[in-house]
Design a protein around this motif. Structure first.
Motif, PDB file in Angstrom:
ATOM      1  N   CYS A  24     -41.215 -31.790  -6.453  1.00  0.00           N
ATOM      2  CA  CYS A  24     -40.258 -32.740  -7.014  1.00  0.00           C
ATOM      3  C   CYS A  24     -40.090 -33.963  -6.128  1.00  0.00           C
ATOM      4  O   CYS A  24     -40.169 -35.112  -6.594  1.00  0.00           O
TER       5      CYS A  24
ATOM      6  N   TRP B 118     -40.813 -37.712  -7.155  1.00  0.00           N
ATOM      7  CA  TRP B 118     -39.671 -38.624  -7.268  1.00  0.00           C
ATOM      8  C   TRP B 118     -39.806 -39.810  -6.327  1.00  0.00           C
ATOM      9  O   TRP B 118     -39.379 -40.918  -6.649  1.00  0.00           O
TER      10      TRP B 118
ATOM     11  N   SER C  86     -41.923 -38.163 -12.883  1.00  0.00           N
ATOM     12  CA  SER C  86     -41.305 -36.884 -13.207  1.00  0.00           C
ATOM     13  C   SER C  86     -42.228 -35.758 -12.757  1.00  0.00           C
ATOM     14  O   SER C  86     -43.391 -35.992 -12.411  1.00  0.00           O
TER      15      SER C  86
ATOM     16  N   SER D 233     -31.849 -33.892  -8.409  1.00  0.00           N
ATOM     17  CA  SER D 233     -32.203 -35.173  -9.039  1.00  0.00           C
ATOM     18  C   SER D 233     -31.021 -36.118  -9.105  1.00  0.00           C
ATOM     19  O   SER D 233     -31.208 -37.343  -9.178  1.00  0.00           O
TER      20      SER D 233
ATOM     21  N   TRP E  95     -31.143 -38.930  -6.689  1.00  0.00           N
ATOM     22  CA  TRP E  95     -32.302 -39.821  -6.715  1.00  0.00           C
ATOM     23  C   TRP E  95     -32.192 -40.906  -7.780  1.00  0.00           C
ATOM     24  O   TRP E  95     -33.179 -41.497  -8.186  1.00  0.00           O
TER      25      TRP E  95
ATOM     26  N   ALA F 134     -36.543 -36.924 -14.645  1.00  0.00           N
ATOM     27  CA  ALA F 134     -36.853 -36.267 -13.372  1.00  0.00           C
ATOM     28  C   ALA F 134     -37.867 -35.141 -13.519  1.00  0.00           C
ATOM     29  O   ALA F 134     -38.697 -34.929 -12.630  1.00  0.00           O
ATOM     30  N   TYR F 135     -37.842 -34.410 -14.640  1.00  0.00           N
ATOM     31  CA  TYR F 135     -38.745 -33.274 -14.788  1.00  0.00           C
ATOM     32  C   TYR F 135     -38.970 -32.950 -16.255  1.00  0.00           C
ATOM     33  O   TYR F 135     -38.209 -33.343 -17.134  1.00  0.00           O
TER      34      TYR F 135
END
Length: 367
Positions: A207, A211, A216, A276, A279, A287-288
């Protein structure tokens, strides 16, 4: 905290260039110890060891832990008061692609260190670190105790279980009445997260790397639940165990679990959502994204019962889940988004951890 035990002492750390090894080295330096490290390589790029400039602050050796002559020579020249053995092949996915290297590093590497200690005639406290994966995981909901069955369905778990068997055999064969100058115990922990980890196939690392590039990340097991703990939690346990080996013969040859508070268990999805938030993503979807690509067996749940550490060592975890996530996010954000000195940042987080433990009256922190 710990300064009475470690200040001015000579500490050998194997695997010192890795994630946990770098944090342990930084903490020992903060405590005033003289540190010597053995590692076969710099394991990642970036590297916490390099970013903190630790090679300039300690006696640093590149040496394969399976090299008996090399390990023995360093041990005899440095003459440590304490040894913390962390050198290992630590990645589950790598154990599938290179099982023999995983087994030889984690099992024979441990045996080589123990054999070198056996042939040494000085007093030394030794903490050998294995993993929570040493237990045969039957995915029950309660924590594994130190007396539960060892082993596992994957090579990595098997190698850690085998290492524990070898440690047990060496202790009873050589380190009791015939070699009582070596005070030996093992520590087990897992689901460790923290700033400075860049190892492959770890969810937080994947991650953070994505990031940092404003991308993502794919997550394959969003519902997998883990008892996440900051790296300083098990390290405080290892330091507590090492400091008490001289004082309590009941610890010798024993194994101890070090894990987080019960409320730390969260799904992968919950952890990434909370991380996240630090960020500046507009939404979690940025983010994902969830995939179903699971290339190898992953346990759904594995947590530890740490009652033995509480009873014998007065050790218990310090941080809340929120504090853990904040410290992880702050470290990485500082690395990627600011110009902070990361050695000073790391020492600041260690100081914060120490202060919280003392303010909360944790017994181990008062010694």
């Amino acid at each position: 905290m710990f300064s009475e035990q470690y200040q001015g002492k000579k500490i050998l750390v194997t695997g010192h260039t890795g994630f946990k090894g770098s944090w342990l080295t930084a903490w020992l330096l903060k405590l005033g110890a003289k540190v010597c490290g053995i590692s076969d390589q710099i394991p990642t790029t970036p590297s916490m060891f390099e970013e903190l400039g630790l090679d300039q602050k300690i006696e640093h050796h590149f040496c394969d832990i399976r090299n008996f002559e090399g390990v023995s020579t360093i041990l005899k020249k440095f003459e440590p008061d304490y040894v913390f053995h962390l050198a290992a092949q630590p990645i589950v996915s790598v154990s599938y692609t290179d099982p023999l290297d995983t087994i030889s590093t984690n099992v024979m590497g441990t045996a080589v260190l123990l054999e070198a200690l056996k042939q040494w005639n000085q007093k030394c406290n030794v903490v050998v670190i294995t993993s929570d994966k040493c237990y045969e995981n039957v995915e029950w909901v309660w924590g594994y105790k130190e007396t539960d069955h060892l082993g596992g369905k994957d090579i990595y778990s098997g190698s850690k279980g085998a290492a524990e068997v070898i440690i047990h055999a060496y202790y009873h064969s050589f380190f009791t009445s015939n070699k009582n100058n070596i005070k030996l115990a093992t520590g087990r922990a897992g689901n460790v997260i923290g700033g400075g980890d860049w190892a492959k196939d770890r969810i937080v690392v994947d991650c953070i790397k994505n990031w940092a590039d404003e991308k993502s990340v794919d997550i394959r097991s969003p519902k997998a639940t883990r008892p996440w703990q900051h790296v300083l939690e098990p390290l405080s346990g290892y330091l507590t165990l090492g400091s008490q080996l001289d004082k309590n013969t009941k610890l010798l040859g024993e194994s101890f679990n070090f894990g987080p508070k019960a409320e730390q268990s969260r799904t992968v999805l919950e952890l990434l959502t909370d991380l996240s938030n630090q960020w500046d993503f507009l939404s979690a979807e940025d983010a994902y994204r969830v995939t179903d690509n699971i290339p190898f067996h992953e346990a759904g749940l594995l947590k530890l019962n740490c009652d033995k550490a509480l009873f014998y060592l007065n050790w218990e975890a310090n941080l809340s889940y929120k504090e853990c996530v904040e410290m992880v996010g702050d470290w990485y954000y500082s690395f990627y988004k600011t110009e902070k000195n990361m050695y000073e940042m790391t020492l600041d987080q260690i100081s914060k951890y120490e202060k919280l433990a003392m303010e909360r009256g944790l017994v181990w922190s008062q010694k």
